[in-house]
Design a protein around this motif. Sequence first.
Motif, PDB file in Angstrom:
ATOM      1  N   ARG A  81     139.296 111.723  17.607  1.00  0.00           N
ATOM      2  CA  ARG A  81     140.554 111.145  17.130  1.00  0.00           C
ATOM      3  C   ARG A  81     141.453 112.226  16.537  1.00  0.00           C
ATOM      4  NH1 ARG A  81     141.905 108.021  11.686  1.00  0.00           N
ATOM      5  NH2 ARG A  81     141.754 110.202  11.116  1.00  0.00           N
ATOM      6  N   TYR A  91     143.106 114.054  19.301  1.00  0.00           N
ATOM      7  CA  TYR A  91     144.190 113.255  19.888  1.00  0.00           C
ATOM      8  C   TYR A  91     145.448 113.321  19.024  1.00  0.00           C
ATOM      9  CZ  TYR A  91     146.834 109.017  21.045  1.00  0.00           C
ATOM     10  OH  TYR A  91     147.828 108.134  21.377  1.00  0.00           O
ATOM     11  N   SER A 108     143.031 109.745  25.471  1.00  0.00           N
ATOM     12  CA  SER A 108     142.844 108.384  24.956  1.00  0.00           C
ATOM     13  C   SER A 108     142.343 107.445  26.039  1.00  0.00           C
ATOM     14  CB  SER A 108     144.170 107.863  24.387  1.00  0.00           C
ATOM     15  OG  SER A 108     144.045 106.539  23.949  1.00  0.00           O
TER      16      SER A 108
END
Length: 743
Positions: free
Chosen positions: A368, A371, A387
């Motif tokens: 995460r 990202y 994602s």
Amino acid sequence: MKNKTPSRLKLTYIFSYILIFMIPFLVISLIFYYNSVKSLREETELSHTHNLGIVKNTVDNHIKELGKIGALISYDYKLSQYMVSINEFRPEAISELNKYKGNNSIIDELYLHYYEQNDIFSADGYMSMDTFLTYKTDLQESNQHAFLTTLNEVNYPQLTLQTKAFGNHPVFMYPLLPGPAKSHGVVFMKLSETFFADMINTILGSYQGAVYIFDQNDDVIATYSNNADNLLDISVIKDSFTNVSNISELKVNKVNYSIMKVHSDNTNWTYVTALPTIQFFNKVYQFKNFMLLIVVFMLLIASFSAIYLALRQYYPIEKMLAIVKERDKTFQFTSKNELDSLRISIETMYEKHDNLQTQFANQQPLIRDQYLTMLLQGQNKAAEKLSDSLHLNLQLVENYSFVFVTSLSKERLSHIDTEELEAATSELLANATIYSVELINDKLMTYIINSQSKDTSEQQVFLNLFIRLLHNIEPTAWIGVGEFYSGNEQIHRSFIEASAAYEHGKSYEEQGISYFRDIKAPQETLWLPKDLLLTLTQSYKQGNAEIANESIKSLTAWLRDNHRSIHLAKHMQYDIMNTIIKIVNEIGVNVNLEKIYYLQNITSLEQLEDNLLTFTNEICTVISSKKENQKKQLQVDILKHIKDHFIDHDFSLENMAQSFNLSASYLSRYIKEETHMTFSQYVWELRLEEVKRQLTETDLPIKNIVFNVGYIDAPNFSRKFKNSVGLTPGQYRSLCVKDLKRI
């Protein structure tokens, strides 16, 4: 060589596939044979019915044409009773009859007779009735009277074979003035002997059977058969007339016949074909060798296909067994069915799968962070691809987003749990989603706020609450806030602005919140806009060529629109170039600064802008690559630091986080992703292996070895060692010494 017994499961597969094929194949073959006979019969019946229809139409047309000729003769004044009674007009009448005869190819001879006269006229001349009967007909004297009676009693046009006047030639008779009134003469025509034969001989084709033509009185006019055995009794054929259907079946002497009939509404004649049905099966049976060859060929193909499919279906099981045997040396067959034996292995596989899922869940936070970092760097396509491929549960779906950044000291950062801080922050703002990410290169904590609106008052209330929360952790903190933007594509722009606001507040030692919109607020136009210079600085630091180029274009546009003296404008250009040089030197990028110095001699703003844009693209690529390399090197240094210092007595996650100026939570996540173990587990494994090495390679006391790897409590370590290895350190050393002596 050991003979390998075929697998029972494999044989079961093979026989099952063959059986599965054979049953439908036999059923389909029977259905195919039956449908072939049925289809052949239907096609044959329809074909013969169609041929009968053609014969019917042909006869109807011929009778219609003959009727027209009779009608024309009856109304032809040259052939009237008066004209033919006068000798002078008879040649003209005979010529006229010759014309009518020549108009139709099926007429062999045409005759005209008036009842009140004893003469008969034809295309060849005229003669007396006695002469006609004697020389022109095949009638015996006993039958001549009956023929004359038939001629005198003709009341309507008719075609008949009953007179036998001309042997087998059909005769068409047309009464003069036909109708209920008594006629005064008759036209009769001798037709071609093959009139019917030419039409019905070709109906049967290659089939055995018989063809019948019945007149309006159901008397047989013509028959034809290519096999005398197939001629049926006329009464039997007439019985089928009661059947309404044009196609029916009749059984005679245990032989089934297919009866096809066609009825003419013009002549009331009936046309019938009778075919023995056995020949339909014989027609199909004639192909038995060919069909048998096809069946055998299909059986062979099907058998090989069934075996191939069975082996192919069994192959994954065989492959799985081979893999299990190779990977699991303890694997044993528990039954004769290999599938049962694989059950344990599959259960084990699911257990491992669950473990992998757990590991993936543990790595989710770091993925995460990657990202979110991509979004902050403007790598939107790469972030979207990441994602989608990993199904990240990130909901940046609201209309507006903004970014704010802050930093913590080494001491505070090493003890803080960033996930708890993010959760606490999320409670401060309703109707919004908050994500935090630690930028290890920039030593910044960055927050992305995704909300439904861009209400600045609500934003300000939230940030005041956040800084109070932050002051509980870090009394001296700066916060830089970027502007609202719509869509994920502009998050990196808000991040650059937040970084610029943060640097601005820090440079002026203004603790608290610095808004980029305040920096952008209208200011004196004496010098270059501060917000543009700050944006240029931060975009260079982040290696963001897109925003850096926009800043350069905005600065040159400002110079173009705000006219200054040549010297002042030149100094402003120097300020832009000095800003770029300063940033490059701070980052430590090796570039050829002569390109910048060369720009000092450019007087055209357009040329200056083009050269700066070219230089910016080059340098931002280098900076971006350098930042990525620094991150990778930092990650390598983290693992190296663990391996170099795991034996230190004060070695801990917090101390290590402080050494690298990282949060303990980020460091913990990274170590777990790289080693698939927690920090404590990884350090324990390293210390355990080091203890094993020293137990084997040295004669040091166990207490000293334990102390050397960072432990003080030797008994506690010995218990943990036994739980991991199954032996105490002393037992392990003794066992290893024995093994070495054997070698």
